[in-house]
Design an enzyme around this catalytic site. Sequence first.
Site, PDB file in Angstrom:
ATOM      1  N   HIS A   1      24.707  -7.260   0.757  1.00 50.34           N
ATOM      2  CA  HIS A   1      25.399  -8.139   1.549  1.00 50.34           C
ATOM      3  C   HIS A   1      26.523  -7.611   2.485  1.00 50.34           C
ATOM      4  O   HIS A   1      27.271  -6.922   2.378  1.00 50.34           O
ATOM      5  CB  HIS A   1      26.110  -9.566   1.134  1.00 50.34           C
ATOM      6  CG  HIS A   1      26.384 -10.074   2.601  1.00 50.34           C
ATOM      7  ND1 HIS A   1      27.961 -10.649   2.820  1.00 50.34           N
ATOM      8  CD2 HIS A   1      25.261 -10.759   3.049  1.00 50.34           C
ATOM      9  CE1 HIS A   1      27.751 -11.625   3.863  1.00 50.34           C
ATOM     10  NE2 HIS A   1      26.342 -12.085   4.266  1.00 50.34           N
TER      11      HIS A   1
ATOM     12  N   HIS B   1      24.464 -14.803  11.642  1.00 47.39           N
ATOM     13  CA  HIS B   1      23.109 -14.165  10.817  1.00 47.39           C
ATOM     14  C   HIS B   1      21.927 -14.939  11.627  1.00 47.39           C
ATOM     15  O   HIS B   1      20.821 -14.502  10.970  1.00 47.39           O
ATOM     16  CB  HIS B   1      23.738 -15.186   9.567  1.00 47.39           C
ATOM     17  CG  HIS B   1      24.738 -15.096   8.900  1.00 47.39           C
ATOM     18  ND1 HIS B   1      26.217 -14.679   9.099  1.00 47.39           N
ATOM     19  CD2 HIS B   1      24.470 -13.643   7.941  1.00 47.39           C
ATOM     20  CE1 HIS B   1      26.481 -14.225   7.971  1.00 47.39           C
ATOM     21  NE2 HIS B   1      26.000 -13.740   7.362  1.00 47.39           N
TER      22      HIS B   1
ATOM     23  N   TYR C   1      40.485  -5.266   3.388  1.00 48.99           N
ATOM     24  CA  TYR C   1      41.984  -5.039   4.222  1.00 48.99           C
ATOM     25  C   TYR C   1      42.419  -4.158   2.847  1.00 48.99           C
ATOM     26  O   TYR C   1      44.135  -5.038   2.739  1.00 48.99           O
ATOM     27  CB  TYR C   1      42.374  -5.703   4.729  1.00 48.99           C
ATOM     28  CG  TYR C   1      42.159  -7.097   5.449  1.00 48.99           C
ATOM     29  CD1 TYR C   1      42.092  -6.056   6.891  1.00 48.99           C
ATOM     30  CD2 TYR C   1      41.950  -7.704   5.539  1.00 48.99           C
ATOM     31  CE1 TYR C   1      41.742  -5.901   8.366  1.00 48.99           C
ATOM     32  CE2 TYR C   1      40.976  -8.441   7.525  1.00 48.99           C
ATOM     33  CZ  TYR C   1      40.804  -7.522   8.495  1.00 48.99           C
ATOM     34  OH  TYR C   1      40.168  -7.891   9.025  1.00 48.99           O
TER      35      TYR C   1
ATOM     36  N   CYS D   1      44.753  -4.169  14.285  1.00 51.16           N
ATOM     37  CA  CYS D   1      43.618  -4.315  13.384  1.00 51.16           C
ATOM     38  C   CYS D   1      43.354  -3.393  11.892  1.00 51.16           C
ATOM     39  O   CYS D   1      43.270  -2.182  12.986  1.00 51.16           O
ATOM     40  CB  CYS D   1      42.139  -4.971  13.950  1.00 51.16           C
ATOM     41  SG  CYS D   1      41.261  -4.891  12.363  1.00 51.16           S
TER      42      CYS D   1
ATOM     43  N   ARG E   1      40.813 -10.655  17.553  1.00 55.74           N
ATOM     44  CA  ARG E   1      40.163 -10.278  15.943  1.00 55.74           C
ATOM     45  C   ARG E   1      40.067 -12.159  14.858  1.00 55.74           C
ATOM     46  O   ARG E   1      41.048 -12.431  14.868  1.00 55.74           O
ATOM     47  CB  ARG E   1      40.521  -9.371  15.290  1.00 55.74           C
ATOM     48  CG  ARG E   1      39.755  -8.606  13.836  1.00 55.74           C
ATOM     49  CD  ARG E   1      39.240  -9.580  13.132  1.00 55.74           C
ATOM     50  NE  ARG E   1      38.093  -9.164  12.701  1.00 55.74           N
ATOM     51  CZ  ARG E   1      37.329  -9.458  12.553  1.00 55.74           C
ATOM     52  NH1 ARG E   1      37.124 -11.206  12.246  1.00 55.74           N
ATOM     53  NH2 ARG E   1      35.911  -9.273  11.655  1.00 55.74           N
TER      54      ARG E   1
HETATM   55  N1  MTE Z   1      44.917 -15.612  12.043  1.00 52.84           N
HETATM   56  C1  MTE Z   1      44.004 -16.500  10.846  1.00 52.84           C
HETATM   57  N2  MTE Z   1      44.796 -17.536  11.396  1.00 52.84           N
HETATM   58  N3  MTE Z   1      42.614 -16.455  11.234  1.00 52.84           N
HETATM   59  C2  MTE Z   1      42.607 -15.190  11.528  1.00 52.84           C
HETATM   60  O1  MTE Z   1      41.355 -14.842  11.303  1.00 52.84           O
HETATM   61  N4  MTE Z   1      42.432 -12.252  12.015  1.00 52.84           N
HETATM   62  C3  MTE Z   1      44.073 -11.297  11.486  1.00 52.84           C
HETATM   63  C4  MTE Z   1      45.046 -11.923  12.032  1.00 52.84           C
HETATM   64  N5  MTE Z   1      45.542 -13.683  11.432  1.00 52.84           N
HETATM   65  C5  MTE Z   1      43.387 -13.622  11.867  1.00 52.84           C
HETATM   66  C6  MTE Z   1      44.941 -14.467  11.502  1.00 52.84           C
HETATM   67  C7  MTE Z   1      43.306 -10.082  12.506  1.00 52.84           C
HETATM   68  S1  MTE Z   1      42.402  -9.278  11.198  1.00 52.84           S
HETATM   69  C8  MTE Z   1      44.048  -9.848  12.720  1.00 52.84           C
HETATM   70  S2  MTE Z   1      43.318  -8.261  13.304  1.00 52.84           S
HETATM   71  C9  MTE Z   1      44.637 -10.413  14.043  1.00 52.84           C
HETATM   72  O2  MTE Z   1      45.145 -11.554  13.501  1.00 52.84           O
HETATM   73  C10 MTE Z   1      44.549 -10.078  15.128  1.00 52.84           C
HETATM   74  O3  MTE Z   1      45.281 -10.999  15.846  1.00 52.84           O
HETATM   75  P1  MTE Z   1      45.084 -11.253  17.449  1.00 52.84           P
HETATM   76  O4  MTE Z   1      43.601 -11.711  17.697  1.00 52.84           O
HETATM   77  O5  MTE Z   1      46.284 -11.940  17.928  1.00 52.84           O
HETATM   78  O6  MTE Z   1      44.841  -9.795  17.872  1.00 52.84           O
HETATM   79 MO    MO Z   2      42.363  -7.828  11.564  1.00 54.60          MO
END
Ligand code: MTE
Ligand code: MO
Length: 469
Positions: A40, A65, A320, A185, A139
């Site tokens: 996957h 998907h 991550y 990110c 993101r």
């Molecule tokens: N927090 C929540 N609640 N949900 C999310 O999907 N994405 C994370 C983080 N915090 C995320 C989150 C990730 S992987 C990143 S890289 C950053 O938020 C992105 O922040 P931005 O969208 O403000 O640039």
């Molecule tokens: Mo991210």
Amino acid sequence: QKGLPTFTLQQINKHDNLKDGVWVCYKEGVYDITNFIKKHPGGSEKIMMAAGGSVDPFWIVFANHKKSEILQLLESMRIGNLSEEDVPQSNENSHDPYALEPVRNKVLKVNGKQPFCAEPPSKLLVQNFITPNDIFYVRNHLPVPLMDIDDYELEFAAESKTVKSIKLDDIRKYPKYSVVSAIMCGGNRRSEMAEAKPLRGLSWNVGAVGNAKWSGARLCDVLQNLGVNEEDYNHIQFEGMDLDPSGKPYGASIPISKAMDPRADVLLAYEMNDGDIPIDHGFPLRVIVPGVVGARNVKWVNRIIFSKDESPSQFQQNDYKGFSPSIDWDNVDFKKAPAIQEMPVTSAICYPLKDDQVPVQKNGTITVGGYAWSGGGKKIIRVDVTADHGKSWHVAELTAQDPNAKVGRHYAWTLWNLDLPVDKSAGQVEIWAKAVDSSYNVQPESFENIWNLRGFLCNAYHRVKINLV
Ligand code: MTE
Ligand code: MO
């Protein structure tokens, strides 16, 4: 499909593990996906969320998907038909979780529509030291959560026991602190690492980073006020209001030493660049962990847990994380690597762009510029640039840094540029950039030896091939 056996949902429910085989249903089809779990592209943990049930609700949330090649692949694993009474009615579950997503700036380059993931074009990215909110990369792992701001509460829990719930106004009563911090990110620049060898993840260019002024209460003040003793716990977990189809929130955690250190500048931020945080970036409250990978900067936070353990969220446990280049999907064990926290030193050339026709100036130079950043509060002390594969390196001018940052608390990015001497007769040159941080950490030369299966920590020299005219 005629000739295939019929199964009830109850029978499918039993096949929710690798031992008994993993079955799922989609509309009226039943599928045995056991052998596909490891393959996957989103990782086995994610697909296992749907094990023993219908994938319909997951595909509404992870809408990438719904493509003919994926439907075909699924059809190739078909083993039967779902009993008629269990087939979902088409109007059932018809609520579109993406119906009320915010309006986004059209200049953003979209890497994923649902959930929304997008980055600004590189040249625009470095036009301002402070990234304007509407071009700050987004993101999202899930649909943007909907909520009524009047109902908003932030809950604190010791392990699973709630100790207190407070309103946004209570957060505003704490002394207000501001920090200029970049958020990056963990997969920024992944598209370059993917050229070394294919990997799995969104194809980010150099724009999954932004630099903003964040304001709010210090997490250390709030935790201290609650009487949290650093000796009693190891981690502070955060939960967002965005939920996956099984009802689990986005979550992440940071070590308690970081959370309670006043010098770490961890904020419960209610402002981004002096206004309310925009919806995409975490309104009404977001955790800012300066110098730490974006994933721990939890948006839409509504629950904070003091715990002996790290966040159980899959984003902390099974995503991550970094691995050796020889680890691949058939032998990866996510338990063996620590979750990424502080980010390594990196830089990017934001102009010129790959394949640009760049005019050589009278003095035999071209103008090159971009950003550099290092995690953990480390300052960028130098950016070196070459146009001849390292025979001669030229030191860039650092044009913008946070003038107020104290030593060891340098969280903003650095912008740089220079007039780079080039050999016009070469016609085509490859520009390389590498940054050095205050611990004299320097970027690795190539992606080959830092490649990892999920494409994180992509900090090798940035290389851009251009044409001289
Ligand atoms: N927090 C929540 N609640 N949900 C999310 O999907 N994405 C994370 C983080 N915090 C995320 C989150 C990730 S992987 C990143 S890289 C950053 O938020 C992105 O922040 P931005 O969208 O403000 O640039
Ligand atoms: Mo991210």
